[in-house]
Design an enzyme around this catalytic site. Structure first.
Site, PDB file in Angstrom:
ATOM      1  N   TYR A  64       1.007  -1.362   0.370  1.00  0.00           N
ATOM      2  CA  TYR A  64       0.375  -0.011  -0.117  1.00  0.00           C
ATOM      3  C   TYR A  64       0.571   1.538   0.140  1.00  0.00           C
ATOM      4  O   TYR A  64       0.222   2.135  -0.522  1.00  0.00           O
ATOM      5  CB  TYR A  64      -1.064  -0.192   1.324  1.00  0.00           C
ATOM      6  CG  TYR A  64      -2.030   1.402   1.238  1.00  0.00           C
ATOM      7  CD1 TYR A  64      -2.894   1.772   1.138  1.00  0.00           C
ATOM      8  CD2 TYR A  64      -1.333   2.185   2.593  1.00  0.00           C
ATOM      9  CE1 TYR A  64      -3.405   2.896   0.733  1.00  0.00           C
ATOM     10  CE2 TYR A  64      -2.124   3.429   2.649  1.00  0.00           C
ATOM     11  CZ  TYR A  64      -3.493   3.258   1.425  1.00  0.00           C
ATOM     12  OH  TYR A  64      -4.011   4.448   2.102  1.00  0.00           O
ATOM     13  N   HIS A  65       2.069   1.022   1.127  1.00  0.00           N
ATOM     14  CA  HIS A  65       2.359   2.633   0.991  1.00  0.00           C
ATOM     15  C   HIS A  65       3.543   2.444  -0.246  1.00  0.00           C
ATOM     16  O   HIS A  65       3.583   3.903  -1.020  1.00  0.00           O
ATOM     17  CB  HIS A  65       4.170   1.814   2.365  1.00  0.00           C
ATOM     18  CG  HIS A  65       4.822   3.045   2.217  1.00  0.00           C
ATOM     19  ND1 HIS A  65       4.487   4.052   2.388  1.00  0.00           N
ATOM     20  CD2 HIS A  65       6.676   3.443   1.516  1.00  0.00           C
ATOM     21  CE1 HIS A  65       5.277   5.060   2.629  1.00  0.00           C
ATOM     22  NE2 HIS A  65       6.314   4.432   2.368  1.00  0.00           N
TER      23      HIS A  65
END
Length: 271
Positions: free
Chosen positions: A142-143
């Site tokens: 996600y990052h």
């Protein structure tokens, strides 16, 4: 320092990124496919002994040392310039008024541009994790995907706040990637003591990022008669930044609690 980029101008890179904005989307789709399907493919390769674990570990160490060195050099240029920029202009003008020398021109602009593009090769982090037989956790992928998209957009639009995000990210990555390299080199027991420090640095980064993005969003939606009427940030970028940094803050805080504050469950042998 770095005189070869003194007269640098990043507008050509900016134009290329604007003309090829779809590349970021395609890369993220391919990346997510790797995250979801890659571990299964690698499992079969490992069962057939088609992956050299020793070579893979060496590549992992060198890759993280490279990223740490890259971040240190960028930090040396961007962080002092960011501090001087805020000191000279004041916090609010520095955040809300676009300065091309902090985004596109000069050595600082060079490193901001390189930083934005570096989010593409940084996806190789995940390739190495998958090849090691690991399933990348949600926070990891996600990052990577959201930072790539946000950095691409912020650089293309010339967001006045981008230099803050670059300075913070380079600083944290300089330490984090060195930590990964040392752990993979056999110094995990020694380096373990600084693991909480790195997570705290990440949490502080997300607190500052949340504050900066929320402030720019507030100014954009609520112009102040006696203050800044606007910020040189699009509303779309401000909204994206608020959601992104607040979600990061929650995820990294949860990681800290889970990793360092929650009591560990005792195994049967330890009972």
């Amino acid at each position: 320092m770095f005189p070869y980029v003194t007269d640098y101008s990043g507008f050509a890179i900016r134009k290329w990124m604007i003309d090829n904005v779809d590349v970021a989307g395609f890369l993220c789709l391919l990346y997510l496919g790797l995250v979801w399907k890659g571990p299964g493919v690698v499992k079969s390769l490992r069962e057939k002994n088609l992956i050299n674990a020793t070579l893979l570990q060496g590549v992992f160490i060198m890759w993280n040392l490279f990223l740490s060195t890259f971040s240190v050099i960028g930090m040396i240029v961007v962080v002092p310039a960011a501090i001087a920029h805020i000191s000279n202009k004041g916090l609010v003008p520095a955040l809300c008024e676009r300065d091309v020398n902090m985004i596109y021109d000069s050595p600082v602009g060079f490193w901001v541009g390189v930083f934005a593009l570096s989010k593409i090769p940084e996806l190789f982090d995940t390739v190495l994790l998958v090849l090691q037989g690991k399933q990348p956790p949600f926070l990891h992928w996600y990052h990577h995907t959201t930072v790539l998209i946000f950095s691409w957009q912020s650089y293309c639009e010339g967001s006045s706040t981008i230099f803050v995000f670059v300075a913070m990210n380079l600083t944290v990555h300089a330490v984090m990637y060195f930590y990964f390299a040392m752990c993979a080199s056999g110094f995990k027991a020694i380096m373990r003591t600084i693991a909480p420090v790195i997570t705290i640095m990440q949490i502080l980064q997300m607190i500052v990022g949340s504050a900066v993005t929320m402030y720019s969003a507030y100014v954009l939606y609520n112009p102040q008669p006696d203050g800044p009427q606007t910020c040189d940030v699009t509303k779309a970028s401000a909204r994206m930044g608020v959601v992104m940094y607040l979600s990061y803050l929650y995820l990294f805080a949860a990681l800290f609690v889970e990793s360092y504050l929650k009591p560990k469950k005792r195994t049967e042998k330890s009972k």
